[in-house]
Structure formats: structure tokens, C-alpha cells
Write a protein that holds these residues in place. Sequence first.
Motif, PDB file in Angstrom:
ATOM      1  N   GLN A 125       0.932  -1.318  -0.039  1.00  0.00           N
ATOM      2  CA  GLN A 125       0.260  -0.063  -0.004  1.00  0.00           C
ATOM      3  C   GLN A 125       0.913   1.279   0.202  1.00  0.00           C
ATOM      4  O   GLN A 125       0.241   2.359   0.147  1.00  0.00           O
ATOM      5  CB  GLN A 125      -0.816   0.109   1.217  1.00  0.00           C
ATOM      6  CG  GLN A 125      -1.986  -1.079   1.025  1.00  0.00           C
ATOM      7  CD  GLN A 125      -2.829  -1.129   2.307  1.00  0.00           C
ATOM      8  OE1 GLN A 125      -2.250  -1.429   3.472  1.00  0.00           O
ATOM      9  NE2 GLN A 125      -4.118  -0.920   2.193  1.00  0.00           N
ATOM     10  N   ILE A 126       2.211   1.145   0.119  1.00  0.00           N
ATOM     11  CA  ILE A 126       3.105   2.234  -0.113  1.00  0.00           C
ATOM     12  C   ILE A 126       3.583   2.534  -1.595  1.00  0.00           C
ATOM     13  O   ILE A 126       4.103   1.434  -2.262  1.00  0.00           O
ATOM     14  CB  ILE A 126       4.332   2.053   0.870  1.00  0.00           C
ATOM     15  CG1 ILE A 126       3.842   1.745   2.110  1.00  0.00           C
ATOM     16  CG2 ILE A 126       5.078   3.298   0.701  1.00  0.00           C
ATOM     17  CD1 ILE A 126       2.963   3.454   2.793  1.00  0.00           C
ATOM     18  N   CYS A 149       6.759   8.927   3.032  1.00  0.00           N
ATOM     19  CA  CYS A 149       6.320   7.869   2.129  1.00  0.00           C
ATOM     20  C   CYS A 149       4.844   8.468   1.777  1.00  0.00           C
ATOM     21  O   CYS A 149       4.300   9.200   2.135  1.00  0.00           O
ATOM     22  CB  CYS A 149       6.398   6.361   2.462  1.00  0.00           C
ATOM     23  SG  CYS A 149       5.591   6.142   3.940  1.00  0.00           S
ATOM     24  N   HIS A 150       4.440   7.757   0.643  1.00  0.00           N
ATOM     25  CA  HIS A 150       3.069   8.097   0.210  1.00  0.00           C
ATOM     26  C   HIS A 150       2.300   6.809  -0.099  1.00  0.00           C
ATOM     27  O   HIS A 150       2.850   6.023  -0.403  1.00  0.00           O
ATOM     28  CB  HIS A 150       3.116   8.978  -1.011  1.00  0.00           C
ATOM     29  CG  HIS A 150       3.884  10.390  -0.941  1.00  0.00           C
ATOM     30  ND1 HIS A 150       5.114  10.433  -1.161  1.00  0.00           N
ATOM     31  CD2 HIS A 150       3.440  11.600  -0.846  1.00  0.00           C
ATOM     32  CE1 HIS A 150       5.459  11.507  -1.022  1.00  0.00           C
ATOM     33  NE2 HIS A 150       4.643  12.330  -0.656  1.00  0.00           N
ATOM     34  N   THR A 151       1.101   7.011   0.002  1.00  0.00           N
ATOM     35  CA  THR A 151      -0.014   5.744  -0.365  1.00  0.00           C
ATOM     36  C   THR A 151      -1.080   6.410  -1.117  1.00  0.00           C
ATOM     37  O   THR A 151      -1.421   7.781  -1.154  1.00  0.00           O
ATOM     38  CB  THR A 151      -0.716   5.542   1.126  1.00  0.00           C
ATOM     39  OG1 THR A 151      -1.705   4.402   0.774  1.00  0.00           O
ATOM     40  CG2 THR A 151      -1.235   6.627   1.802  1.00  0.00           C
ATOM     41  N   TYR A 152      -1.642   5.489  -2.001  1.00  0.00           N
ATOM     42  CA  TYR A 152      -2.880   5.879  -2.913  1.00  0.00           C
ATOM     43  C   TYR A 152      -3.963   5.815  -2.099  1.00  0.00           C
ATOM     44  O   TYR A 152      -4.934   6.151  -2.829  1.00  0.00           O
ATOM     45  CB  TYR A 152      -2.862   4.806  -3.865  1.00  0.00           C
ATOM     46  CG  TYR A 152      -1.823   4.700  -5.153  1.00  0.00           C
ATOM     47  CD1 TYR A 152      -1.834   6.122  -5.768  1.00  0.00           C
ATOM     48  CD2 TYR A 152      -0.913   3.862  -5.412  1.00  0.00           C
ATOM     49  CE1 TYR A 152      -0.702   6.237  -6.734  1.00  0.00           C
ATOM     50  CE2 TYR A 152       0.209   3.687  -6.226  1.00  0.00           C
ATOM     51  CZ  TYR A 152       0.128   5.037  -7.031  1.00  0.00           C
ATOM     52  OH  TYR A 152       1.416   5.099  -8.000  1.00  0.00           O
ATOM     53  N   VAL A 162      -3.464   2.614   6.916  1.00  0.00           N
ATOM     54  CA  VAL A 162      -2.201   2.336   6.072  1.00  0.00           C
ATOM     55  C   VAL A 162      -0.915   2.883   7.228  1.00  0.00           C
ATOM     56  O   VAL A 162      -0.041   2.353   7.367  1.00  0.00           O
ATOM     57  CB  VAL A 162      -2.084   2.991   4.855  1.00  0.00           C
ATOM     58  CG1 VAL A 162      -0.765   3.205   4.165  1.00  0.00           C
ATOM     59  CG2 VAL A 162      -3.161   2.223   3.640  1.00  0.00           C
ATOM     60  N   ARG A 163      -1.500   4.036   7.433  1.00  0.00           N
ATOM     61  CA  ARG A 163      -0.531   4.725   8.726  1.00  0.00           C
ATOM     62  C   ARG A 163      -0.335   3.687   9.681  1.00  0.00           C
ATOM     63  O   ARG A 163       0.899   3.559  10.281  1.00  0.00           O
ATOM     64  CB  ARG A 163      -1.078   6.067   9.184  1.00  0.00           C
ATOM     65  CG  ARG A 163      -0.030   6.850  10.123  1.00  0.00           C
ATOM     66  CD  ARG A 163      -0.485   8.334  10.255  1.00  0.00           C
ATOM     67  NE  ARG A 163       0.713   8.703  10.903  1.00  0.00           N
ATOM     68  CZ  ARG A 163       1.397   9.662  10.194  1.00  0.00           C
ATOM     69  NH1 ARG A 163       1.283   9.984   9.206  1.00  0.00           N
ATOM     70  NH2 ARG A 163       2.400  10.378  11.186  1.00  0.00           N
TER      71      ARG A 163
END
Length: 198
Positions: A125-126, A149-152, A162-163
Motif C-alpha cells: 500500500q506504499i 512515504c506516500h500511499t494511494y 495504512v499509517r
Amino acid sequence: TTSFVAAIGAATLAIGLALQGSLANFAGGVLILLFRPFRIGDWIVCNEIEGAVESISFRSTNVRTLAQGLVNIPNSLIISTPIVNYSVRERRRIEMTVGVTYDTTSEQMKTLIEDLTEALKNHPQIINQDISVAFTDLADSSLNILIICHTYETNYAAYLKVREKVNLLVLDVLAKDGVSCAFPSRSIYVETLPREKK
């Protein structure tokens, strides 16, 4: 006659002022429905109010906050205030600082940074781009590592999940590498002790 004209003038002014707000809200509703800066279900921030859009009418917009409060925002206020729509962005940023103890060696720190970077790259998920893991600060009670970082996942609830997974991933890597998280502490050194009175 003068009193009658004055009364008519005052009534007209009062009606005009009352209609001014209604007309502004109506115009705002038309602009919102026409240009669609947000849709029902979008997560927005407007005038320091953050939440999910539940309904849009010609008079106002209802926003459900994270605390489950329903806020009724006049459309005239919305069109005159900057709006942040989190639902239309392609990704969401995750940024955190992890503090480890001062007994961490430089070799452990290098290994930890490499392992954290690799674990984030392999996380489904990253986004496997723009991942930054760096030893940034010698703080008062910890050696700080900055993680970006980033997630969709742009939906707030999904983003929090996600975090959470990233936090658990960090704890797993710390445990694997034998590194401990730091906590605020202070060391006191006493050069001489006071003599005991006889």
C-alpha cells in the motif's frame, strides 16, 4: 406622509439586507453545483472545518466531521473561502519521526535505515517512489530518523489504516535490528556529595 415614506424605506432596507444573505447563498449553491469543487462523499477542509460532504443544497452544505458532528456551512462562505479537497488528490503523504536510543551504534543505524527503506518499498500500500528514510537529528533524548512515504489511499479512514500498518512495520524492523525506541529522559551527574553531619 413623511413618516409613511420613512417606514417604507426602512422596511425596504430591512428586506434587502435579509435577502442579501439568501441571494448570496443561492448564488454560492449554483456555483458549487456548476463548477463542482467537491462532491458528496469528498473529504474537505473549509474555513477550518474538516470532514466529509454529506449534502449540498442551494442554501448550505452539510459536512460531517471526524467527531461525527454535522456542520451546516452557508454556501456564501464556501465560495469566498479557500477549499482543500483531499479526495481528488492521487496520493497521501505519510510523515513521521522515529527516535531511537543513544546507545544505537552507527552500524546499527545504517542497517536500520536500509531495512526500513526496503520494508517500505515492499509494502503493497506504499508507493514505491519518493521514499525517504534519513538519520536527521541528534536530539536531546533520541537519535531521530525521519520517514516520508506516500500511499494511494486518499480516504481518511483507509489512510489511517495504512499509517497504522507503517507504524507496526517500523516496530517490527526495530525489533529485528535490536534497536529500541527512545523516550524523554535526563541524566544528572553529581560531582561531590554533601558531607553527612555528625
